[in-house]
Design a protein around this motif. Structure first.
Motif, short mmCIF file in Angstrom:
data_model
loop_
_atom_site.label_atom_id
_atom_site.label_comp_id
_atom_site.label_asym_id
_atom_site.label_seq_id
_atom_site.Cartn_x
_atom_site.Cartn_y
_atom_site.Cartn_z
N LYS A 238 0.85 -1.20 0.00
CA LYS A 238 0.00 0.00 0.00
C LYS A 238 0.89 1.25 0.00
O LYS A 238 1.95 1.27 0.65
N LEU A 239 0.45 2.25 -0.72
CA LEU A 239 1.10 3.56 -0.71
C LEU A 239 0.30 4.47 0.21
O LEU A 239 -0.88 4.73 -0.04
N LEU A 240 0.94 4.95 1.27
CA LEU A 240 0.32 5.88 2.20
C LEU A 240 0.71 7.30 1.78
O LEU A 240 1.89 7.67 1.82
N ILE A 241 -0.27 8.09 1.36
CA ILE A 241 -0.04 9.47 0.93
C ILE A 241 -0.52 10.38 2.05
O ILE A 241 -1.73 10.46 2.32
N ALA A 242 0.41 11.04 2.71
CA ALA A 242 0.09 11.85 3.89
C ALA A 242 0.57 13.27 3.67
O ALA A 242 1.76 13.56 3.76
N GLY A 243 -0.35 14.16 3.34
CA GLY A 243 0.00 15.55 3.11
C GLY A 243 -1.08 16.26 2.32
O GLY A 243 -1.88 15.64 1.62
N ARG A 262 -6.93 2.62 -6.65
CA ARG A 262 -7.46 3.28 -5.45
C ARG A 262 -7.40 2.36 -4.22
O ARG A 262 -7.11 2.82 -3.12
N ASP A 263 -7.62 1.07 -4.43
CA ASP A 263 -7.59 0.14 -3.30
C ASP A 263 -6.17 -0.11 -2.80
O ASP A 263 -5.99 -0.71 -1.73
N ASP A 264 -5.17 0.35 -3.55
CA ASP A 264 -3.77 0.17 -3.16
C ASP A 264 -3.20 1.42 -2.48
O ASP A 264 -2.00 1.47 -2.21
N LEU A 265 -4.07 2.38 -2.21
CA LEU A 265 -3.63 3.64 -1.61
C LEU A 265 -4.32 3.85 -0.27
O LEU A 265 -5.45 3.43 -0.06
N VAL A 266 -3.62 4.55 0.62
CA VAL A 266 -4.22 5.08 1.84
C VAL A 266 -4.06 6.59 1.76
O VAL A 266 -2.94 7.11 1.83
N LEU A 267 -5.15 7.30 1.54
CA LEU A 267 -5.11 8.75 1.30
C LEU A 267 -5.43 9.50 2.58
O LEU A 267 -6.54 9.41 3.11
N ARG A 268 -4.46 10.26 3.08
CA ARG A 268 -4.64 11.13 4.24
C ARG A 268 -4.18 12.52 3.81
O ARG A 268 -3.09 12.97 4.17
N THR A 269 -5.01 13.19 2.99
CA THR A 269 -4.57 14.38 2.29
C THR A 269 -5.03 15.68 2.96
O THR A 269 -5.34 16.66 2.28
N ASP A 270 -5.07 15.68 4.26
CA ASP A 270 -5.17 16.92 5.02
C ASP A 270 -3.79 17.24 5.57
O ASP A 270 -2.88 16.40 5.56
#
Length: 390
Positions: A238-243, A262-270
């Motif tokens: 999984k790719l965790l995108i944090a920002g 999309r199922d391979d991502l963890v989106l935390r874009t705040d």
């Protein structure tokens, strides 16, 4: 004891520059100096700021004197602040320079300060030539640089750019110190429990605000390569995108859907507040910086502090900070090369990199930064030009 003033962003402004300035001020004070920060009452007009807010909700740092007085777009304010700082008669002023937009304000303030014929002005230059070019960049940068006595850069790329503008002034290359003010590392399982991430997943972390030059779109293509090739697919990756997005997020969302990842991502874009940074770093197996271009990155010392291997692209000063197959892996800024680097990382394993990370991180101390500033200020080579700076 010396009187030190840092000119640059600080609380309640948020972001890496503010974090750096506050940690540097803390180091000066711990060494027995009297250090304060002169920050911005208005850093950017709202129409120039790409994020959601410029301000932090977190409490102010303890035991730091922060004066939010600089208005970046008001020339009358520049004169007023310049005169105030001139009369402060600090022994050293440390001024941050990261964007030509700040050149007129900071350059005018420093011209006033110089008139006290006492204060030495040391610039920490994050960028000389910006990632994204705009009209007036060179003129604003020249106007600012003329007012400084000496310079510190944190990458050879910025040093080379600086010498194109100021070939004769003293300068030192000092490694970006560790961001050690986000707390001590915690276990991966603790961090993942906090973020609600499964312990069985393999997590690559993209951390920090999102702009074109940071290459997130290239990384998304790399994820598709890894997913689509049975020979190179990494189980539970999984790719965790944090920002926070600092540009339109729509093209990225469309790319994600087009690639079917999309199922391979963890989106935390705040925006990630300081109190939560450690959870994201500690939850990851590795930190990835797939930049198209770069000078240095504040993510690198953050990864070193939390002892996380890095995958970086061979652009700007990134590769020089991450010895290949020691502290991390160096790839070219293409989807294929980044995909191969991720695959290689999991072949070697996270523990392979730990001894090298622990050895390499010793270079990144705040003591080194403070010593370099004081040496430049005290050096006989730091001589004021006798001509008037215009």
């Amino acid at each position: 004891m010396q009187k030190i003033i840092i000119i640059g962003p600080a609380h309640p402004l948020r972001g890496g520059l503010a974090t750096f300035d506050q940690r540097l001020a803390k180091e000066f004070n711990e060494q027995g100096d009297d250090c304060s920060i002169y920050s911005f009452s208005l850093q950017y007009p709202s129409f120039l700021f790409p994020g959601k807010t410029q301000y932090s909700d977190e409490p102010a740092p303890k035991d730091l004197k922060i004066f939010s007085v600089i208005n970046s777009i008001n020339p009358f304010n520049w004169v007023k602040v310049g005169n105030r700082l001139k009369n402060e008669r600090a022994d050293i002023i440390v001024v941050r320079y990261w964007l030509p937009f700040m050149g007129p304000a900071l350059g005018t303030i420093l011209r006033k300060i110089r008139k006290n014929h006492h204060t030495k002005i040391i610039c920490i230059a994050d960028n000389i030539i910006p990632h994204e070019h705009r009209p007036g960049d060179k003129a604003f940068t020249k106007y600012f640089l003329k007012t400084c006595d000496a310079f510190i850069t944190m990458s050879s790329k910025v040093m080379d750019d600086l010498k194109k503008f100021q070939p004769g002034k003293p300068c030192k290359l000092v490694q970006h110190p560790l961001y050690d003010n986000f707390g001590e590392p915690i276990t991966k399982s603790e961090a993942r429990e906090k973020l609600k991430i499964n312990n069985e997943e393999r997590i690559i972390l993209f951390f920090g605000f999102i702009r074109k030059y940071k290459g997130l779109d290239i990384l998304l293509d790399a994820m598709k390569i890894l997913k689509g090739n049975p020979k190179s697919e990494i189980r539970n990756l999984k790719l965790l995108i944090a920002g926070e997005f600092y540009e339109d997020e729509k093209p990225y969302q469309e790319q994600i859907d087009k690639l079917g990842i999309r199922d391979d991502l963890v989106l935390r874009t705040d925006f990630i507040p300081d109190s939560e940074v450690k959870y994201y770093l500690c939850a990851a197996d590795a930190v990835i910086q797939p930049y198209r271009n770069a000078t240095q990155s504040g993510v690198t010392p953050l990864a070193y502090h939390f002892e996380k291997p890095m995958i970086v692209t061979n652009v700007g000063g990134l590769a020089s900070l991450v010895p290949h197959e020691k502290a991390g892996l160096v790839a070219e800024p293409t989807a294929e090369s980044i995909a191969n680097a991720i695959l290689r990382f999991y072949q070697l394993g996270e523990n392979y990199f730990l001894p090298h990370l622990r050895s390499e991180k010793q270079k990144y101390s705040w003591t080194n930064m403070v010593s370099a500033i004081k040496e430049l200020a005290a050096s006989s080579n730091v001589r004021r030009e006798t001509r008037v700076v215009i």
